[in-house]
Design an enzyme around this catalytic site. Structure first.
Site, PDB file in Angstrom:
ATOM      1  N   LYS A 108       0.860  -1.186   0.000  1.00  0.00           N
ATOM      2  CA  LYS A 108       0.000   0.000   0.000  1.00  0.00           C
ATOM      3  C   LYS A 108       0.889   1.226   0.000  1.00  0.00           C
ATOM      4  O   LYS A 108       2.021   1.191   0.498  1.00  0.00           O
ATOM      5  CB  LYS A 108      -0.901   0.020   1.248  1.00  0.00           C
ATOM      6  CG  LYS A 108      -2.157   0.837   1.081  1.00  0.00           C
ATOM      7  CD  LYS A 108      -3.230   0.069   0.331  1.00  0.00           C
ATOM      8  CE  LYS A 108      -4.484   0.874   0.119  1.00  0.00           C
ATOM      9  NZ  LYS A 108      -5.573   0.052  -0.435  1.00  0.00           N
TER      10      LYS A 108
HETATM   11  P1  NAD Z   1     -13.081   7.425  -3.089  1.00  0.00           P
HETATM   12  O1  NAD Z   1     -12.121   8.459  -2.733  1.00  0.00           O
HETATM   13  O2  NAD Z   1     -13.466   7.227  -4.517  1.00  0.00           O
HETATM   14  O3  NAD Z   1     -14.436   7.608  -2.254  1.00  0.00           O
HETATM   15  C1  NAD Z   1     -14.478   7.725  -0.853  1.00  0.00           C
HETATM   16  C2  NAD Z   1     -15.852   8.250  -0.488  1.00  0.00           C
HETATM   17  O4  NAD Z   1     -15.982   8.277   0.929  1.00  0.00           O
HETATM   18  C3  NAD Z   1     -16.110   9.684  -0.964  1.00  0.00           C
HETATM   19  O5  NAD Z   1     -17.455   9.800  -1.377  1.00  0.00           O
HETATM   20  C4  NAD Z   1     -15.874  10.509   0.294  1.00  0.00           C
HETATM   21  O6  NAD Z   1     -16.569  11.737   0.296  1.00  0.00           O
HETATM   22  C5  NAD Z   1     -16.432   9.570   1.319  1.00  0.00           C
HETATM   23  N1  NAD Z   1     -15.976   9.841   2.677  1.00  0.00           N
HETATM   24  C6  NAD Z   1     -14.767  10.230   3.104  1.00  0.00           C
HETATM   25  N2  NAD Z   1     -14.768  10.406   4.437  1.00  0.00           N
HETATM   26  C7  NAD Z   1     -16.007  10.068   4.846  1.00  0.00           C
HETATM   27  C8  NAD Z   1     -16.640  10.023   6.104  1.00  0.00           C
HETATM   28  N3  NAD Z   1     -15.978  10.346   7.226  1.00  0.00           N
HETATM   29  N4  NAD Z   1     -17.930   9.634   6.152  1.00  0.00           N
HETATM   30  C9  NAD Z   1     -18.592   9.301   5.033  1.00  0.00           C
HETATM   31  N5  NAD Z   1     -18.063   9.335   3.826  1.00  0.00           N
HETATM   32  C10 NAD Z   1     -16.778   9.708   3.739  1.00  0.00           C
HETATM   33  O7  NAD Z   1     -12.485   6.065  -2.476  1.00  0.00           O
HETATM   34  P2  NAD Z   1     -12.836   4.568  -2.889  1.00  0.00           P
HETATM   35  O8  NAD Z   1     -11.804   4.122  -3.857  1.00  0.00           O
HETATM   36  O9  NAD Z   1     -14.280   4.447  -3.204  1.00  0.00           O
HETATM   37  O10 NAD Z   1     -12.507   3.814  -1.518  1.00  0.00           O
HETATM   38  C11 NAD Z   1     -13.448   3.707  -0.462  1.00  0.00           C
HETATM   39  C12 NAD Z   1     -13.023   2.579   0.468  1.00  0.00           C
HETATM   40  O11 NAD Z   1     -12.930   1.350  -0.276  1.00  0.00           O
HETATM   41  C13 NAD Z   1     -11.657   2.757   1.126  1.00  0.00           C
HETATM   42  O12 NAD Z   1     -11.672   2.146   2.392  1.00  0.00           O
HETATM   43  C14 NAD Z   1     -10.733   1.971   0.215  1.00  0.00           C
HETATM   44  O13 NAD Z   1      -9.534   1.560   0.865  1.00  0.00           O
HETATM   45  C15 NAD Z   1     -11.637   0.797  -0.120  1.00  0.00           C
HETATM   46  N6  NAD Z   1     -11.268   0.071  -1.329  1.00  0.00           N
HETATM   47  C16 NAD Z   1     -11.182   0.700  -2.537  1.00  0.00           C
HETATM   48  C17 NAD Z   1     -10.849  -0.029  -3.663  1.00  0.00           C
HETATM   49  C18 NAD Z   1     -10.801   0.581  -5.025  1.00  0.00           C
HETATM   50  O14 NAD Z   1     -10.634  -0.175  -6.006  1.00  0.00           O
HETATM   51  N7  NAD Z   1     -10.981   1.868  -5.193  1.00  0.00           N
HETATM   52  C19 NAD Z   1     -10.586  -1.410  -3.536  1.00  0.00           C
HETATM   53  C20 NAD Z   1     -10.715  -2.026  -2.296  1.00  0.00           C
HETATM   54  C21 NAD Z   1     -11.061  -1.274  -1.194  1.00  0.00           C
END
Ligand code: NAD
Length: 418
Positions: A108
């Site tokens: 990461k």
């Molecule tokens: P992103 O940046 O596209 O979206 C994150 C979202 O969460 C945004 O809408 C943001 O406004 C919101 N957010 C941030 N802080 C918040 C809070 N305190 N309360 C509510 N909403 C909040 O990120 P993403 O890629 O969608 O990732 C989201 C989660 O999924 C993370 O934990 C990430 O590690 C995990 N994840 C992502 C992927 C991927 O392929 N993108 C893969 C596996 C896991």
């Protein structure tokens, strides 16, 4: 403050690894290796801002373990991200790849910055400099970045380009989650959300819930949450609430996703959506609904709020959204949890498929990618459920059990200390 809201994120993952190692027979040398990260790098690097001043940013790249193959893991841009949190996320990547049984280890990365306040030019300069600082660590055979919170396909394109400049030729397999035009995979952008939906439907069937009539609340309306919301709606579920970092919106009759997405694009938030009541993130987590998808950040369900959850099924779109204490409360309350290292594995699975396509310079149709994803995740879900039944443990413990056994087998075959 870290994005883990002050919780010791890596200690929590280590505790889970330790607890499961205590339960199953695993060589001490394997356990010791998995309780540490193989490589932890912190960089501090300068970036020229648009006003000509120079700011120094901190970044990390952690390789947790690569016993089963090259390390894989996203890059996060967030003002509160910490080294501890990145170590926890890297360890989860190792476990996730093992649960999905794909030949990857875990890594990461992160940069402590707020991408929302940087211009596109600043973001490009920051990304290229960070990529240059970690260029000796990453590569198609060693450690392959992907998007995470605050990063996107454009940022992966800059990383791929910076790395390729150093080699003198295009190296598409150095990063995944890239735009299609430069070696991205069809289906990658939607993969994590799609994976959440595949596992949500399998879990709904298991708990005898009719998904076609289920109500859903999604925390986080980014890559994972917005895609999961859309695909669950397509399955007939009624999306009653969504949120982002500014707050949430709720309508028990259902939210119009097209209008909501248009508003998010225009204003940057779901808050203020006129066909719904405004709620807080805390209220969203406690709503009466069938399926809750936390898809924002770590440690959203903690000891203090876990008992207020009314959902029957939780699908962890985010990494680490539930603390161990909250997990036991949810379990005591009979809530079925699909753990992160299974529920959000769609991203790493299709990253793997993108990497394979990039290594071969042979690209597939979206249907083929989605079919592979469905096949790999369905198998992984069945294996975790079977272990959970056979060994009388919850789904998270079962997923850790499978992952740790596979990791131990790989280490033993390689001679423990490859
Ligand atoms: P992103 O940046 O596209 O979206 C994150 C979202 O969460 C945004 O809408 C943001 O406004 C919101 N957010 C941030 N802080 C918040 C809070 N305190 N309360 C509510 N909403 C909040 O990120 P993403 O890629 O969608 O990732 C989201 C989660 O999924 C993370 O934990 C990430 O590690 C995990 N994840 C992502 C992927 C991927 O392929 N993108 C893969 C596996 C896991």
């Amino acid at each position: 403050m870290s994005t883990s809201v002050g919780e010791p994120a890596f200690d929590n993952v280590r505790k889970l690894i330790n607890d499961v190692c205590d339960r199953i027979s695993i060589a001490e040398a394997c356990r010791s290796r998995l309780l540490e990260c193989k490589r932890e790098v912190t960089v501090h690097f300068p970036v020229r801002m648009d006003d000509s001043t120079v700011r120094v940013f901190a970044g990390f790249r952690i390789l947790h373990n690569d016993s089963r193959g090259p390390a894989k893991g996203g890059i996060r841009y967030h003002p509160d991200v910490t080294l501890d949190e990145v170590k926890a996320l890297a360890a989860l990547m190792t476990l996730k790849s093992a649960v999905a049984d794909i030949p990857y280890g875990g890594a990461k990365g992160a940069v402590v910055c707020d991408p929302k306040v940087l211009s596109q030019n600043e973001l490009e300069r920051l990304t290229r400099r960070y990529a240059a600082e970690i260029t000796l660590l990453i590569g198609p055979e060693t450690d392959i970045p992907a998007p995470d919170v605050g990063t996107n396909p454009q940022i992966m394109a800059w990383i791929m380009d910076t790395f390729s400049m150093g080699r003198g030729y295009s190296v598409p397999a150095v990063a995944t989650g890239k735009p299609l035009e430069i070696g991205g995979s069809r289906g990658r952008f939607e993969a994590t959300g799609r994976g959440c939906v595949i596992t949500a439907l399998l879990a709904a069937k298991h708990v005898a819930m009719n998904a076609g009539e289920a109500t859903v609340a999604v925390q986080g309306f980014g890559n994972v949450g917005a895609v999961a919301a859309r695909l669950l709606s397509r399955e007939g579920c009624r999306l009653i609430a969504v949120s982002d970092s500014r707050g949430g919106v709720y309508n028990p009759k259902g939210l119009d996703l097209d209008l909501l997405s248009a508003q998010k694009k225009e204003t940057g938030s779901v808050v203020g959506f006129k066909n719904a009541e405004t709620i807080t993130n805390a209220e969203l987590l406690a709503l009466g609904c069938d399926i809750l998808v936390p898809a924002a950040l770590e440690h959203q369900l903690v000891k203090a709020n876990a008992s207020s959850v009314k959902a029957r099924l939780i699908v962890e779109g985010a990494n680490n959204p539930i603390t161990p204490e909250a997990d036991s409360i949810l379990s005591d309350n009979g809530i079925f949890v699909v753990p992160d290292i299974l529920a959000n594995t769609g991203g790493v699975i299709v990253s793997y498929l993108e990497w394979v396509q990039g290594l071969q310079f042979l690209f597939w149709e979206e249907g083929e990618v989605n079919d592979y994803l469905q096949k790999i995740l369905t198998k992984a879900f069945a294996e975790v459920l079977q272990t959970s039944h056979q060994e009388k443990v919850d789904m998270r413990t079962a997923a850790y059990t499978i992952a740790l056994r596979r990791l131990a087998a790989a280490m033993a075959l390689r001679g423990i200390f490859p």
